[in-house]
Design a protein around this motif. Structure first.
Motif, PDB file in Angstrom:
ATOM      1  N   LEU A   3       0.803  -1.177   0.009  1.00 20.21           N
ATOM      2  CA  LEU A   3      -0.002  -0.084   0.057  1.00 20.21           C
ATOM      3  C   LEU A   3       0.939   1.328   0.049  1.00 20.21           C
ATOM      4  N   GLU A   4       0.523   2.140  -0.888  1.00 19.71           N
ATOM      5  CA  GLU A   4       1.354   3.468  -0.823  1.00 19.71           C
ATOM      6  C   GLU A   4       0.863   4.313   0.043  1.00 19.71           C
ATOM      7  N   MET A   5       1.765   4.762   1.132  1.00 23.24           N
ATOM      8  CA  MET A   5       1.422   5.444   2.301  1.00 23.24           C
ATOM      9  C   MET A   5       1.618   6.916   1.614  1.00 23.24           C
ATOM     10  N   ARG A   6       0.582   7.652   0.954  1.00 24.50           N
ATOM     11  CA  ARG A   6       0.619   8.943   0.664  1.00 24.50           C
ATOM     12  C   ARG A   6       0.711   9.904   1.725  1.00 24.50           C
ATOM     13  N   THR A   7       1.446  11.029   1.795  1.00 26.13           N
ATOM     14  CA  THR A   7       1.738  11.746   2.970  1.00 26.13           C
ATOM     15  C   THR A   7       0.798  13.197   2.866  1.00 26.13           C
ATOM     16  N   GLU A  19       2.051   7.200   9.924  1.00 24.72           N
ATOM     17  CA  GLU A  19       1.428   6.410  11.118  1.00 24.72           C
ATOM     18  C   GLU A  19       0.235   7.120  11.666  1.00 24.72           C
ATOM     19  N   GLY A  20      -0.156   8.264  10.955  1.00 23.11           N
ATOM     20  CA  GLY A  20      -1.428   9.077  11.364  1.00 23.11           C
ATOM     21  C   GLY A  20      -2.762   8.533  10.742  1.00 23.11           C
ATOM     22  N   ARG A  53      -7.286   4.130   6.605  1.00 26.50           N
ATOM     23  CA  ARG A  53      -6.118   3.550   6.093  1.00 26.50           C
ATOM     24  C   ARG A  53      -5.466   2.645   7.236  1.00 26.50           C
ATOM     25  N   PRO A  54      -4.950   1.491   7.001  1.00 25.81           N
ATOM     26  CA  PRO A  54      -4.144   0.783   8.170  1.00 25.81           C
ATOM     27  C   PRO A  54      -2.857   1.594   8.242  1.00 25.81           C
ATOM     28  N   ARG A  55      -2.466   1.358   9.659  1.00 23.19           N
ATOM     29  CA  ARG A  55      -1.026   1.896  10.038  1.00 23.19           C
ATOM     30  C   ARG A  55      -0.204   0.731   9.904  1.00 23.19           C
TER      31      ARG A  55
END
Length: 59
Positions: A3-7, A19-20, A53-55
Motif C-alpha cells: 500500500l502506498e502511504m501517501r503523505t 503513522e497518522g 487506512r491501516p497503519r
C-alpha cells in the motif's frame, strides 16, 4: 504489492503522517479525516467508499 502511504490529503493538501489517521478508497486516493467527513466518506475521484487506512507497525 504494498500500500502506498501517501503523505498529503488530495482535497486540502494537509499533511497526513504515515503513522497518522487517513482515509483511502480502493485506488489509494488519500484524504484527511476532516475532508472525509465533509465528503460523507465517498471518494470524489471514483465514487468509491473511503475507509480508514491501516497503519504500519515499526519493525
Amino acid at each position: 504489492m504494498a500500500l502506498e502511504m501517501r503523505t498529503v490529503c488530495e482535497r486540502c493538501e494537509t499533511g497526513v503522517a504515515a503513522e497518522g489517521v487517513a482515509w483511502i478508497c480502493s485506488y489509494e486516493c488519500t484524504f484527511c479525516a476532516d475532508c472525509t467527513a465533509a465528503m460523507e466518506r465517498t471518494c470524489p475521484n471514483c465514487g468509491g467508499e473511503l475507509v480508514r487506512r491501516p497503519r504500519r507497525v515499526a519493525t
